[in-house]
Enzyme design. Structure first.
Site, PDB file in Angstrom:
ATOM      1  N   TYR A  51       0.829  -1.198   0.000  1.00 40.39           N
ATOM      2  CA  TYR A  51       0.000   0.000   0.000  1.00 40.39           C
ATOM      3  C   TYR A  51       0.868   1.256   0.000  1.00 40.39           C
ATOM      4  O   TYR A  51       1.389   1.676   1.032  1.00 40.39           O
ATOM      5  CB  TYR A  51      -0.931   0.014   1.214  1.00 40.39           C
ATOM      6  CG  TYR A  51      -1.860  -1.175   1.319  1.00 40.39           C
ATOM      7  CD1 TYR A  51      -2.197  -1.944   0.207  1.00 40.39           C
ATOM      8  CD2 TYR A  51      -2.400  -1.542   2.548  1.00 40.39           C
ATOM      9  CE1 TYR A  51      -3.052  -3.030   0.310  1.00 40.39           C
ATOM     10  CE2 TYR A  51      -3.262  -2.629   2.669  1.00 40.39           C
ATOM     11  CZ  TYR A  51      -3.572  -3.371   1.539  1.00 40.39           C
ATOM     12  OH  TYR A  51      -4.413  -4.453   1.648  1.00 40.39           O
ATOM     13  N   HIS A 137       0.349 -12.127   1.549  1.00 44.60           N
ATOM     14  CA  HIS A 137      -0.433 -11.258   0.665  1.00 44.60           C
ATOM     15  C   HIS A 137      -0.483 -11.803  -0.766  1.00 44.60           C
ATOM     16  O   HIS A 137       0.550 -11.961  -1.419  1.00 44.60           O
ATOM     17  CB  HIS A 137       0.202  -9.865   0.656  1.00 44.60           C
ATOM     18  CG  HIS A 137      -0.730  -8.772   0.271  1.00 44.60           C
ATOM     19  ND1 HIS A 137      -0.329  -7.461   0.194  1.00 44.60           N
ATOM     20  CD2 HIS A 137      -2.055  -8.777  -0.043  1.00 44.60           C
ATOM     21  CE1 HIS A 137      -1.360  -6.693  -0.154  1.00 44.60           C
ATOM     22  NE2 HIS A 137      -2.412  -7.483  -0.309  1.00 44.60           N
TER      23      HIS A 137
END
Length: 320
Positions: A51, A137
């Site tokens: 992010y 992830h």
């Protein structure tokens, strides 16, 4: 199994937006968003190196350093290391929808050393003494077999050493989630967009596997990338980061009709739907504006009559 019972707040803030997802925020604007989340009673915060190429972790960590450490839960993710981009030419990371300089690049690394390095670097960016929960992830985007052979065992060892309290996987495909639950010893799975008011493919395999293995669920992307975020969605709303297919739009119109009949706000139903199943521990929602954060917290607590859910079940729009 080496894990123990682990609790997580029912409402979480997904911090991709403070990593400049979709639009750039100043540090002050990002701080105001996080302050609104805290003031709204949110005590679970999820981030990732992905992010904003570390910006989300740095901003979130700076904020959480001002709060009592025992009063919140924080999770981040591993699997992608951030390394210098040799081709940096002053551009932005907009190919990944983040408005940050792309002076770093993401490098997949599912090895034991890579997982440990990723956790150490996240802890440094966050500036916190510990990270409670770590997800692998998007393993389906790299190599799920390698994840099962190397990454998950590395996470299990970190948990056994006490480096983290809980481990999990975050993914967008039901097949990857179900296989990860069955073949690894995970505390939590983050289901992104596959268990929502609009569509529930995770019901077939993922949720049963979680019940069998004692693995909890965190539901993310419950607005299907924005389509369910407004009481009256429009055809030009974002769905899965693109346009809305006809069949999805038609299904949504049926759900909206039930909302109108019972005077229920669509986003409130979207936030509360995953928590109807006891296997779901938390719903994580992101936002880039303080007023949206406060509104989401209110929607999560809104009263929804049982008859509303009953009609959705009768119309075969949600599982019983």
């Amino acid at each position: 199994m080496s894990r123990t019972e682990w609790n997580i707040p029912a409402l979480g803030y997904g911090a991709a937006n403070v990593g400049n997802l979709f639009r750039a925020l100043t540090d002050a604007e990002a701080w105001a968003v996080l302050e609104a989340a805290w003031e709204s009673g949110i005590r679970y915060y999820d981030t990732a190196p992905h992010y904003g190429l570390g910006l989300s972790e740095r901003r979130l960590g700076a904020f959480l350093q001002t709060k009592p450490r025992d009063e919140f839960v924080v999770s981040t993710k591993v699997g992608r290391l951030l390394r210098a981009n040799p081709d940096f030419d002053g551009g932005l990371d907009t190919d990944n929808d983040f408005f940050v300089p792309n002076d770093l690049q993401r490098v997949w690394d599912f090895s034991d050393a890579g997982i440990r390095t990723s956790l150490d670097e996240s802890r440094e960016r966050l500036g916190l003494d510990r990270i409670d929960l770590v997800y692998l992830h998007d393993p389906e985007r790299h190599d799920l077999d390698l994840a099962l052979a190397e990454a998950f065992p590395a996470l299990e060892q970190l948990r056994a050493e006490g480096a983290v309290s809980a481990i999990g996987v975050g993914a967008m495909t039901s097949a990857a989630l179900a296989r990860s639950v069955r073949e690894a010893d995970l505390d939590i799975v983050m289901i992104a967009g596959r268990y929502t008011l609009l569509e529930q493919p995770a019901v077939a395999q993922v949720l049963p596997a979680c019940r069998e293995r004692g693995t909890g669920v965190v539901a993310a992307s419950v607005f299907n990338s924005g389509l369910l975020a407004k009481a009256e969605p429009t055809r030009d709303s974002r769905y899965e980061y693109g346009g809305v297919p006809d069949d999805i739009w038609d299904r949504l119109q049926r759900i909206v009709a039930v909302c109108r009949a019972h005077d229920v706000l669509l986003p409130a139903a979207a936030m509360q739907f995953p928590l109807r199943d006891a296997v779901t521990r938390s719903v994580v929602v992101g936002s880039s504006r303080p007023e949206q954060v406060r509104q989401n917290a209110a929607l999560a607590a809104a009263e929804i009559p049982a008859a509303f859910w009953d009609e959705l079940v009768a119309e075969e729009l949600i599982p019983e």
